[in-house]
Design an enzyme around this catalytic site. Structure first.
Site, PDB file in Angstrom:
ATOM      1  N   ASP A 261       0.827  -1.212   0.000  1.00  0.00           N
ATOM      2  CA  ASP A 261       0.000   0.000   0.000  1.00  0.00           C
ATOM      3  C   ASP A 261       0.859   1.259   0.000  1.00  0.00           C
ATOM      4  O   ASP A 261       0.432   2.297  -0.488  1.00  0.00           O
ATOM      5  CB  ASP A 261      -0.939  -0.004   1.207  1.00  0.00           C
ATOM      6  CG  ASP A 261      -2.068  -0.993   0.969  1.00  0.00           C
ATOM      7  OD1 ASP A 261      -1.881  -2.181   1.285  1.00  0.00           O
ATOM      8  OD2 ASP A 261      -3.102  -0.589   0.413  1.00  0.00           O
TER       9      ASP A 261
HETATM   10  O1  MRU Z   1      -7.796  -2.963   2.927  1.00  0.00           O
HETATM   11  P1  MRU Z   1      -7.512  -3.365   1.513  1.00  0.00           P
HETATM   12  O2  MRU Z   1      -8.293  -4.536   1.049  1.00  0.00           O
HETATM   13  O3  MRU Z   1      -7.614  -2.172   0.561  1.00  0.00           O
HETATM   14  O4  MRU Z   1      -5.987  -3.790   1.536  1.00  0.00           O
HETATM   15  C1  MRU Z   1      -5.388  -4.249   0.362  1.00  0.00           C
HETATM   16  C2  MRU Z   1      -3.956  -4.623   0.497  1.00  0.00           C
HETATM   17  O5  MRU Z   1      -3.364  -4.518   1.552  1.00  0.00           O
HETATM   18  C3  MRU Z   1      -3.235  -5.040  -0.752  1.00  0.00           C
HETATM   19  O6  MRU Z   1      -2.261  -5.992  -0.464  1.00  0.00           O
HETATM   20  C4  MRU Z   1      -2.574  -3.817  -1.385  1.00  0.00           C
HETATM   21  O7  MRU Z   1      -3.485  -2.753  -1.466  1.00  0.00           O
HETATM   22  C5  MRU Z   1      -2.038  -4.112  -2.729  1.00  0.00           C
HETATM   23  S1  MRU Z   1      -3.311  -4.379  -3.928  1.00  0.00           S
HETATM   24  C6  MRU Z   1      -2.553  -4.640  -5.427  1.00  0.00           C
END
Ligand code: MRU
Length: 378
Positions: A261
């Site tokens: 992220d």
């Molecule tokens: O809370 P989320 O579902 O948005 O978290 C998603 C993640 O942590 C993913 O691993 C990250 O965003 C990468 S998506 C290509």
């Protein structure tokens, strides 16, 4: 509106699931809270609806959040039609709405990165723009390009990652890879990042099994990644998050690959809660641990992961079943700590797989020089 929609050829992803359906003037987001049982698309008419879709987890995953936000504002300005504004009013409107969209979720940098790039494009165009419509046109085209670019960059991540992982292991086939959360077509404009690497290994005939974690409390792994793997006929095994260390000890994992992220300049990486546990356990078991992410997930403005703001989500995700959508399972009155992400320090990360190639550590360093890598490849 419920049910299957005709495939939108504009998005260019015939074979994979689509979280974002877009054609000029129309944006639909797959309501991921309802998967795997129902495939329901929600029409998004403006940035307010985009903000709520992101905040409420209709759409999630760092790249998908950024692109959905950008496109929600694109449909809003298309629907505005012609306005009695000055060019400066149009710019101020776009800037204000972008700032608002960025406030929907704090951790993934892709969203603020997209907003900054769109802001720059609009400001650059303003010197020559003669009307608010021409500014809006520039914005719309730049937002649409993000949708296309993301799929291309994910395919490049997949290819670089598959080649690199194969080279790093002593095996020529039958690779077993563990992943966490959902980083596939549903989390991006298509194909996926970490799941894109797994997809590429599979299509090259190199994958034996993809292991995916449940990813409590929201179950992105059991609901979304498992769904994508079954949909795409990729051999896969679902495990409880708490089974990950035992699986690694059993010798059945050749590599771990997860998404990101936000990646700090030294390589410290924010990703779904539980990523840090996997990395610690991988280190103990001498299993390579890879981050797969586009360069839009890198935040060079922060030197280490300590500066990353971690989103804390509703206690209901833990106290109630199905990530907050089901029956209450914990007693009323219990206090809850529910961080959505954690930080994995660079020293636990073996390499970072990007669309421009692999970032490795130099000269026995425990951290990455991401700035140096980006300067080299651009
Ligand atoms: O809370 P989320 O579902 O948005 O978290 C998603 C993640 O942590 C993913 O691993 C990250 O965003 C990468 S998506 C290509």
């Amino acid at each position: 509106m419920a049910g299957e929609l005709p495939f939108d050829k504009d998005s260019g992803n015939e074979n994979t699931l689509q979280s974002i359906r877009y054609s000029r003037g129309r944006l639909q987001l797959l309501d991921q809270r309802k998967l795997p049982h129902e495939s329901v698309y929600i029409d998004i008419h403006d940035s307010t609806a985009g903000w709520h879709a992101i905040q409420d987890m209709v759409v999630r995953g760092a790249p998908a959040i950024a692109i959905s936000a950008a496109l929600s504002l694109a449909v809003e300005v298309i629907n505005l039609g012609s306005v009695d504004w000055k060019v400066d009013d149009a710019i101020a409107f776009l800037q204000k709405r972008l700032e608002y969209l960025v406030s929907s979720r704090p951790t993934a940098v892709n969203l603020s990165d997209a907003a900054k790039k769109l802001d720059d494009v609009v400001l650059k165009a303003s010197t020559q723009a003669s009307s608010p419509e021409s500014i809006f046109q520039v914005y719309i085209e730049a937002a649409e390009k993000m949708l296309i670019d993301d799929v291309n960059s994910n395919k490049a991540i997949g290819l670089h990652g598959a080649k690199f992982i194969l080279h790093q292991t002593n095996k020529s086939h039958n690779l077993n890879v563990l992943t966490h959360c959902n980083t596939g077509s549903l989390a991006t404009a298509g194909y996926g990042t970490a799941l894109g690497v797994i997809r590429a290994l599979h299509s090259e005939g190199l994958l034996e099994t993809a292991f995916c974690t449940e990813t409590r409390p929201f179950n992105q792994g059991s609901r979304l990644t498992a769904y994508e793997l079954v949909h795409d006929h990729i051999p896969a095994v679902l495990i409880a998050d708490s089974a990950a260390a035992a699986l690694q000890k059993s010798g059945r994992v050749d590599a771990i690959v997860v998404g990101a992220d936000r990646i700090a300049a030294n390589g410290d990486t924010a990703n779904k809660i539980g990523t840090y546990n996997l990395a610690l356990s991988a280190f103990h078991h001498h299993i390579p641990f890879y981050i797969a992410a586009p360069l839009t997930s890198v935040d060079l403005s922060i030197s280490t992961g300590e500066q990353i703001i971690i989103e804390e989500r509703s206690p209901k995700e833990l106290t109630h079943a199905l990530g907050g959508q089901g029956q209450q399972v914990a007693p009323s009155g219990i206090s809850v700590w529910n961080p959505a992400f954690d930080i994995t320090p660079a020293n636990l990360i073996s390499a970072i797989i990007t669309e421009k190639g692999i970032i490795t550590k130099k000269d026995q360093s425990s951290v990455f020089d991401i700035k140096g890598f980006i300067e080299n490849v651009s």
